[in-house]
Design a protein around this motif. Structure first.
Motif, short mmCIF file in Angstrom:
data_model
loop_
_atom_site.label_atom_id
_atom_site.label_comp_id
_atom_site.label_asym_id
_atom_site.label_seq_id
_atom_site.Cartn_x
_atom_site.Cartn_y
_atom_site.Cartn_z
N GLY A 465 -11.45 7.37 34.62
CA GLY A 465 -10.04 7.50 34.96
C GLY A 465 -9.38 6.16 35.13
O GLY A 465 -10.01 5.09 35.06
N LEU A 466 -8.06 6.21 35.36
CA LEU A 466 -7.24 5.03 35.54
C LEU A 466 -6.57 5.11 36.91
O LEU A 466 -6.01 6.14 37.28
CB LEU A 466 -6.16 4.93 34.45
N VAL A 467 -6.62 3.99 37.64
CA VAL A 467 -5.94 3.90 38.93
C VAL A 467 -4.78 2.93 38.76
O VAL A 467 -4.99 1.75 38.44
CB VAL A 467 -6.89 3.42 40.04
N ALA A 468 -3.57 3.42 38.95
CA ALA A 468 -2.39 2.61 38.72
C ALA A 468 -2.26 1.52 39.76
O ALA A 468 -2.68 1.66 40.92
CB ALA A 468 -1.14 3.49 38.71
N ALA A 469 -1.66 0.39 39.35
CA ALA A 469 -1.39 -0.71 40.27
C ALA A 469 -0.18 -0.38 41.14
O ALA A 469 0.70 0.40 40.75
CB ALA A 469 -1.16 -1.99 39.49
N VAL A 479 2.96 7.04 44.04
CA VAL A 479 1.91 7.46 44.97
C VAL A 479 1.27 8.76 44.49
O VAL A 479 0.04 8.93 44.51
CB VAL A 479 2.49 7.62 46.38
N ALA A 480 2.10 9.68 44.05
CA ALA A 480 1.57 10.95 43.54
C ALA A 480 0.72 10.74 42.30
O ALA A 480 -0.33 11.38 42.12
CB ALA A 480 2.73 11.90 43.26
N GLU A 481 1.14 9.84 41.45
CA GLU A 481 0.38 9.58 40.22
C GLU A 481 -0.98 8.97 40.54
O GLU A 481 -2.00 9.36 39.95
CB GLU A 481 1.19 8.63 39.33
N ARG A 482 -1.04 8.03 41.50
CA ARG A 482 -2.34 7.46 41.90
C ARG A 482 -3.22 8.52 42.54
O ARG A 482 -4.43 8.57 42.30
CB ARG A 482 -2.12 6.30 42.88
N ARG A 483 -2.61 9.37 43.39
CA ARG A 483 -3.41 10.41 44.05
C ARG A 483 -4.03 11.36 43.04
O ARG A 483 -5.21 11.70 43.13
CB ARG A 483 -2.52 11.18 45.03
N GLU A 484 -3.26 11.75 42.04
CA GLU A 484 -3.80 12.67 41.04
C GLU A 484 -4.87 11.99 40.18
O GLU A 484 -5.82 12.64 39.75
CB GLU A 484 -2.66 13.19 40.15
N ALA A 485 -4.71 10.70 39.95
CA ALA A 485 -5.73 9.98 39.19
C ALA A 485 -7.04 9.95 39.96
O ALA A 485 -8.13 10.15 39.39
CB ALA A 485 -5.26 8.57 38.87
N ILE A 689 -17.04 4.30 34.15
CA ILE A 689 -16.26 3.12 34.50
C ILE A 689 -14.86 3.59 34.88
O ILE A 689 -14.28 4.47 34.22
CB ILE A 689 -16.21 2.11 33.34
N VAL A 690 -14.31 2.98 35.94
CA VAL A 690 -12.96 3.27 36.39
C VAL A 690 -12.13 2.01 36.21
O VAL A 690 -12.52 0.92 36.68
CB VAL A 690 -12.94 3.73 37.86
N LEU A 691 -11.00 2.12 35.52
CA LEU A 691 -10.09 1.01 35.33
C LEU A 691 -9.06 1.02 36.45
O LEU A 691 -8.35 2.02 36.66
CB LEU A 691 -9.39 1.11 33.98
N THR A 692 -8.97 -0.08 37.19
CA THR A 692 -8.05 -0.18 38.32
C THR A 692 -6.96 -1.20 38.02
O THR A 692 -7.09 -2.02 37.10
CB THR A 692 -8.81 -0.60 39.59
N GLY A 693 -5.90 -1.15 38.84
CA GLY A 693 -4.79 -2.09 38.67
C GLY A 693 -4.06 -1.91 37.36
O GLY A 693 -3.59 -2.89 36.78
N VAL A 694 -3.95 -0.66 36.89
CA VAL A 694 -3.33 -0.39 35.58
C VAL A 694 -1.81 -0.40 35.75
O VAL A 694 -1.26 0.31 36.59
CB VAL A 694 -3.79 0.97 35.02
#
Length: 722
Positions: A465-469, A479-485, A689-694
């Protein structure tokens, strides 16, 4: 089976998809860097406009000169005596090159200086000698075009002043016509004189060569040098050689005959070839008759009878005569052998003489042919020189090419330059090409992961998955988009299913600052919201000692009582603890009663890297994890970077799931591959692998051209339903 038909089709489809993917990636690259490209194009257009506004206007004037190829003779008839075709188009091109020559430009510069015409942009003053720079500038501004079909030469000149342009163009025409009249016959006349001198010298050389050949022929009495004479000499030499060979054979036969005769005589016998002689045969017959008579008389009268004595005396006389005849025959054979030797020697001498004569004749004939060939070469050169002399004489007799001015140059007030359309077009195209090149170079410098599809291609691990910056505003939809990710990552790891067995999840990274703590805390809060009990084991080293009032990881590993008390109590964590760990979690904390999360516990490490051996080498770390699994549904272990610290390799042995965190667009792929290799070398399976700070707005540009439109739809969705 139809593999032979399916494989080419499949291969063709793969190739087509490959090139389509390459083309799409190239267009996406240009679309992502459109601001850079547009900025360069804007700067280029501004620069081009500045050049157009600051450049001086240029004016061009043209004069037309027509070339006349008439060949009028004094008698009024066309000249046909030369017989050589003339390429008129080549003559027109020659005249145009003559106008463009440096000699014409130098004469024009001298005329400008002599006539006192000052040209500010050239720096040429009256009465001065033109410099090389002035001549080159005149040649730069001069344009000469020719048309072979109409025999016209267009002479143009460009200057800052229209009157100046017309004057210089007309001056080029004037200087050209003057030089044309002076140099019409010079080249042909010089060529004609040179050919005449060469013909004279060649004739003298030809006479010398012919005299030498004649004297050589007379000295050695050579009648002809054809191949027939040589053939006759060769035939005579072959005949003499054949006779010598026959004489040798005769000599060998005679010597063999003599040898047989001598051996027979020495043995008391008569050689067969001597016995065949008539006189020898008669003596042999007489000897045989005498021998029979002696035998008969001896038998009838006795050995001592007078008749027997007379018969024996007659037999002895016959044998004496036979030996004498045999000796004479042997002497005859000896003389024949000697004569055969003399004949052989004489024929061999004749053959050697004929051979030497043939060799001498051939060398003399070769020398004579050399002399004759030299004379023939000089004669052919004399012929060529004569033809060229005739051609040069014909060209020198031709009437010079006449040129006349059809249209003189006039001042034209309309500027011919600078051309705004051309400059702006080149600026736009050049800046666009430069921007595209810089865009592709910047893309090549980017070594991080940009899309989810790149992760399995480069690492053989799925992207969980992707975790937004976090943005500056951190709006509600973000916030909702990060929570769902995060919820999606938890579902991918199987942490959302309520099963009897607990799961231990190890979360690590290749380098520090990849976002491990954010992912661990986000997963913990997500699971707590779902009613799961979670224990966070923070195994990252610390530079300063932590709160001594809180139980630390070192205490639980070293003290069994402290570990069991902590696990039995399920020490709940206040919200400020999570806020201190990750400030980004302030707006993402779950709604709970009071200020404590009753389903979440945290164990943090107190010491630095120097104490790692005492903490993780102890078998109690495994017991801690095992006992924690009996008390909590999920155990989240935050491990140090794999490339820098070996703690992650030890903790991976007690984990059920291993997840690696990678900073989107920043962490080099080579570093990620090195971390995965280090884990795999210890037989550790990395589940994903999880991509963070996207940065989601930028990330969408790697997927499609309408990334802004899709982002708008997602914001609208989260704002309406969250």
């Amino acid at each position: 089976m139809n593999w032979a038909f399916q494989n080419p089709i499949r291969l063709e489809g793969n190739v087509r998809r490959h090139f389509e993917s390459v083309g799409l990636n190239a267009m996406l690259t240009l679309w992502r860097r459109k601001r850079l490209i547009l900025a360069l194009m804007g700067l280029a257009m501004i620069g081009a406009l500045a050049v157009l506004l600051t450049s001086e206007k240029r004016y061009t004037s043209n004069a037309l000169v027509q070339i006349d190829f008439s060949r009028d003779d004094q008698s009024g008839s066309a000249r046909q005596g030369s017989g050589f075709p003339v390429d008129l188009a080549a003559l027109v091109e020659t005249e145009a090159r003559f106008v463009r020559s440096r000699a014409i430009a130098r004469q024009v510069a001298e005329r400008l200086a002599a006539e006192g015409r000052t040209k500010d942009e050239r720096g040429l003053q009256a009465g001065t000698v033109p410099e090389e720079r002035d001549i080159l500038l005149l040649m730069r501004d001069l344009t000469v075009r020719n048309d072979s079909r109409s025999y016209l030469i267009d002479i143009g000149f460009t200057a800052n002043d229209p009157k100046r342009a017309a004057e210089v163009a007309n001056l080029f025409v004037e200087v050209y016509l003057k030089n044309r009249s002076e140099t019409s016959f010079a080249a042909a006349r010089r060529a004609s004189e040179w050919y005449a001198a060469q013909i004279k010298d060649t004739r003298t050389a030809l006479e010398v060569a012919e005299t030498a050949a004649s004297e050589y022929r007379a000295t050695f009495s050579i009648v002809e040098t054809s191949s027939e004479g040589g053939a006759l000499q060769q035939q005579r030499m072959r005949e003499v050689s054949s006779q010598a060979s026959a004489a040798t054979l005769v000599r060998l036969n005679e010597e063999a005959r003599l040898d047989r005769a001598l051996r027979a005589v020495a043995g008391g016998n008569i050689p067969p070839d001597i016995a065949a002689l008539p006189q020898i045969q008669r003596l042999i017959e007489s000897r045989e008759a005498a021998q029979r008579q002696v035998a008969e008389l001896a038998a009838s009268s006795g050995e001592r009878h007078p008749n027997v004595e007379r018969a024996k005396s007659l037999l002895a006389e016959i044998e004496s005569r036979l030996r004498e005849e045999v000796r004479k025959a042997v002497a005859t054979i000896t003389e024949d052998a000697s004569n055969a030797r003399k004949v052989e020697a004489e024929l061999e001498a004749n053959a050697q003489t004929a051979k030497q004569a043939l060799i001498g004749n051939r060398s003399r004939e070769a020398e004579l042919r050399t002399l004759q060939g030299r004379a023939d070469a000089i004669r052919a050169r004399l012929k060529t020189l004569g033809e060229n002399y005739v051609q040069a004489q014909a060209l020198s007799d031709l009437k010079p090419v006449a040129a006349q001015v059809m249209i003189a140059a006039e001042p034209i007030e309309t500027p011919s330059g600078p051309r705004a359309t051309l400059i702006l077009g080149f600026a736009m195209l050049g800046s666009a090409a430069l921007g595209a090149g810089m865009a592709f170079l910047l893309e090549r410098r980017d070594t991080g992961f940009r899309t989810e599809d790149e992760v399995p291609q480069e690492t053989d691990c799925p992207c969980l998955g992707l975790v937004a910056a976090r943005s500056r505003t951190d709006a509600r939809h973000e916030v909702a988009e990060r929570r769902e990710a995060v919820r999606g990552i938890a579902a991918s790891l199987g942490l959302t299913s309520f099963q009897a067995t607990s799961k231990v999840v190890l979360i690590t990274s290749a380098l520090p600052g990849e976002g491990k703590s954010l992912l661990v805390d986000s997963l913990a809060l997500c699971l707590v919201e779902m009613g799961r009990t979670v224990l966070i084991v923070d195994a990252s080293p610390r530079s300063e000692p932590g709160d001594s009032a809180r139980p630390a990881l070192e205490d639980m590993v070293a003290d069994t009582v402290s570990r069991r008390q902590f696990l039995d109590r399920r020490h709940v964590e206040p919200l400020p603890v999570l806020q201190r760990r990750n400030a980004i979690m302030r707006n993402s904390l779950p709604v709970v009663a009071g200020e404590h999360t009753t389903s979440l516990s945290i164990v943090q490490r107190r010491t630095g890297l120097s104490e790692s051996g005492a903490v993780f080498a102890n078998a109690a770390i495994g017991e801690l994890v095992k006992e924690a699994c009996s008390k909590f549904d999920v155990v989240l272990i935050e491990a140090p970077p794999v490339v820098l610290v070996a703690d992650s390799l030890i903790l991976a042995q007690v984990a059920d799931i291993v997840v690696q965190v990678v900073r989107w667009h920043e962490t080099p792929k080579a570093i990620v591959a090195a971390a995965l290799k280090r884990l795999r070398d210890t037989s550790t399976r990395v589940h994903g692998i999880v991509l963070t700070g996207v940065r989601m707005n930028e990330y969408r540009t790697y997927q499609a051209f309408r990334g802004a439109f899709s982002a708008k739809k997602s914001r609208k969705y989260y704002a309406a339903f969250d």
